[in-house]
Design an enzyme around this catalytic site. Structure first.
Site: not given
Lengths: 378, 378
Positions: B93-97, B147, B191, B218, B268, B306, B308, B311, B337
């Site tokens: 990500d850009s770090g903005g969030f 952003d 946005q 956003g 994500d 499952c 994994c 499990c 899991h």
């Protein structure tokens, strides 16, 4: 296939010896270091990790498992092996050491020791019969008797009285577990503090009762290294040569070597796992404090000769970053590495004993781990 | 071998679509959920775990990696892939969030956003050019533009002004990264808050600039599910069909399904990993709160279907014990899991789209994950 309890000695070198102990869940090559899995897991590792690092036997803590999740629940779920997904041998302590070190309000009586849970303060009694019943519920391969671990500095009068009680408790443990129950072995524990004649008395009393193996307890409790080695050298020969000998709670590389040199076969300690979580890593070039700034840009592996996943995959710079950022992966990679180091060191020690060059191996390791190293670290 | 940025659409079903995005570190089958690896590790997991659960791409956080260990150090050590031992695709990500949500004292100006480190309070500036340079240092396969993520409830005047700045920043990001640099792709972020015409304006402006992919930012910032779905349905068709579409920060199963139904390709969220550490586990029978007393004696696996390790190896009783005892292994097994569940759910979704039965699959999953489920959990 040998029956559980069979102990076969291999080549020795001086007092150091190799051997093989058969348990209900497989053989253990000795001398061996046993990783500690307090609450039904070696902290941060899964059974696959333990197999990868060639752990042959692990330790579980009766005190912790009794309080949580409870030994009866573990029994209901098929025993500790099945519960934690570990099919190799397990040794459980008696819970005595934890009761004496963790529990604030405790009262010792003939019947046993009454203590408060560190979780909810509830009161409980550990009697010799109770700790055997708990360990039977857990289904460990090697059980330990209930003993009083005498605090460092206890005087002769206290130590004598305590030893007499410890011996009576050992006899009651043996009576509660005459043997044979699902192949579970029972080890006695030599106490007697730092009085050599009391150590000898303790060993003789335990031998008279008869156990599947014999441990030295009450060491690494605050004494100097010299005092410990003095008792170790004196007390180990008192233990029968044809039975496994276990030095409890000792795990610094230097002390493992001293123990092996004295004829000890088994060791356990939280040192490699606890140090891992504190960022102190063991290598054949010496200890590495991974948080140090010097590793910030270090693109090389912690130990290029180490087969563990951490050394095969990551740089010291990455391990440092994980540690500094308090990332969960840090604990796992560090633990995996430290236990791999201990596993390899013990394998090398066994080979050195077989080859009759144990003294040289010990000197080599002592040069890397000099005396100023802490005995056990918090 | 396709060049990075190639995006090939496969079969679709309604607005839902399958595709394949080529990056410099391999192909990503879409729709895809990307596990979040904030500080250079998906918390508690190692790269082998990520391969085991068939993670195709992971996310790294520019804000965190810039502050610690530092993007210049990561570049010096060969980039983020090499640093963390992950050879698959990475999106940063850009770090903005993070700057807008974590950082207390922050000042927005034309040049960029000035903020205080949550680690030591030191002051830093993220400009469009700076976040591109950081992401180039990290060497991620997909970079995001800087952003401003408008807070929920912002009025039209604020949102308009913010959008204009976000668009100017997007243009500067594109200028700072005209493309081609080590195959790193650059995505724009739509946005415009909860004003549909501003969302349309944002999309048109980004399209005019031209990016390798387009994200909806956003959302999932405190609005109701209805509001989010309304914007999602309206804004997704504004994004070009031949480019990957990414819905940022959304990860509840129900929302992933709604996103896919609207034509989103990438997602994500910290939800599966954070919930894992809080003991909330996802299964195809619904959510399981592993700390509940009902699992105390439950000898059955969390989900017998499952694949994994958790499990396949352990009972719910053991997973509960590890969680209650706050054992480090709990975090790892739970994370393994939950991410396996998300991986399988997305694979099933892709197959359902290919088979033209996505609506049925969505209905089936919605029955298991009803509306009262939290959108994102702390």
């Amino acid at each position: 296939m040998n029956v559980p309890g069979t102990f076969t000695l291999g080549p020795g070198d001086g007092n150091a010896r190799t051997g093989c102990l058969t348990t209900a869940h497989g053989d253990v090559e000795t001398p061996i270091f046993m990783p500690v899995g307090t609450q039904g897991t070696v902290k941060s590792l899964c059974p696959t990790d333990l197999h990868d690092l060639k752990a042959q036997i692990i330790l579980g803590n009766t005190y912790h498992l009794y309080l949580r999740p409870g030994d009866e629940l573990v029994a209901k779920l098929g025993g500790l092996h099945r519960f934690m997904g570990w099919d190799g041998p397990i040794l459980t302590d008696s819970g005595g050491f934890q009761v004496f070190s963790l529990s604030g309000l405790r009262q010792i009586a003939e019947e046993g020791v009454t203590f408060s849970s560190h979780i909810d303060g509830s009161r409980h009694l550990f009697s010799p019969e109770k700790v055997i019943a708990i360990q039977q519920n857990l289904g460990s391969d090697i059980m330990m008797v209930l003993d009083e671990c005498v605090p460092y500095g206890a005087d002769r009068a206290y130590t004598e009285k305590s030893l007499a009680l410890t011996t009576r408790w050992a006899r009651r443990c043996r009576q509660a577990h005459p043997g044979g129950h699902r192949g579970q072995l029972l080890f006695g524990i030599v106490q007697g503090g730092f009085f050599k004649d009391l150590r000898a008395e303790s060993a003789a009393q335990l031998l008279e009762i008869g156990f599947d193996g014999y441990a030295l307890g009450g060491l690494s409790v605050g004494e100097s290294r010299e005092e410990m080695y003095d008792i170790l050298g004196d007390a180990t020969p008192l233990l029968p040569a044809d039975r496994p000998r276990y030095l409890m709670g000792v795990g610094a590389p230097r002390d493992l070597l001293a123990g092996m040199a004295a004829g000890i076969d088994m060791f356990d300690c939280v040192l490699p796992t606890r140090n891992a979580r504190n960022g102190t890593l063991f290598t054949f070039q010496g200890k590495v404090n991974i948080k140090r700034a010097e590793y910030r840009e270090d693109d090389t592996p912690l130990d290029p000769t180490c087969p563990c996943y951490a050394c095969q995959t990551f740089s010291k710079a990455y391990l440092r970053h994980l540690y500094v950022a308090r990332e969960l992966l840090s604990y796992r990679l560090n633990t995996l590495h430290n236990l791999t180091f201990f596993s390899i060191m013990m394998e090398r020690a066994r080979q050195a004993i077989r080859d009759g060059r144990f003294a040289a191996f010990r000197a080599e390791m002592e040069a890397v781990y000099p005396t100023d190293e802490e005995q056990t670290e918090e």
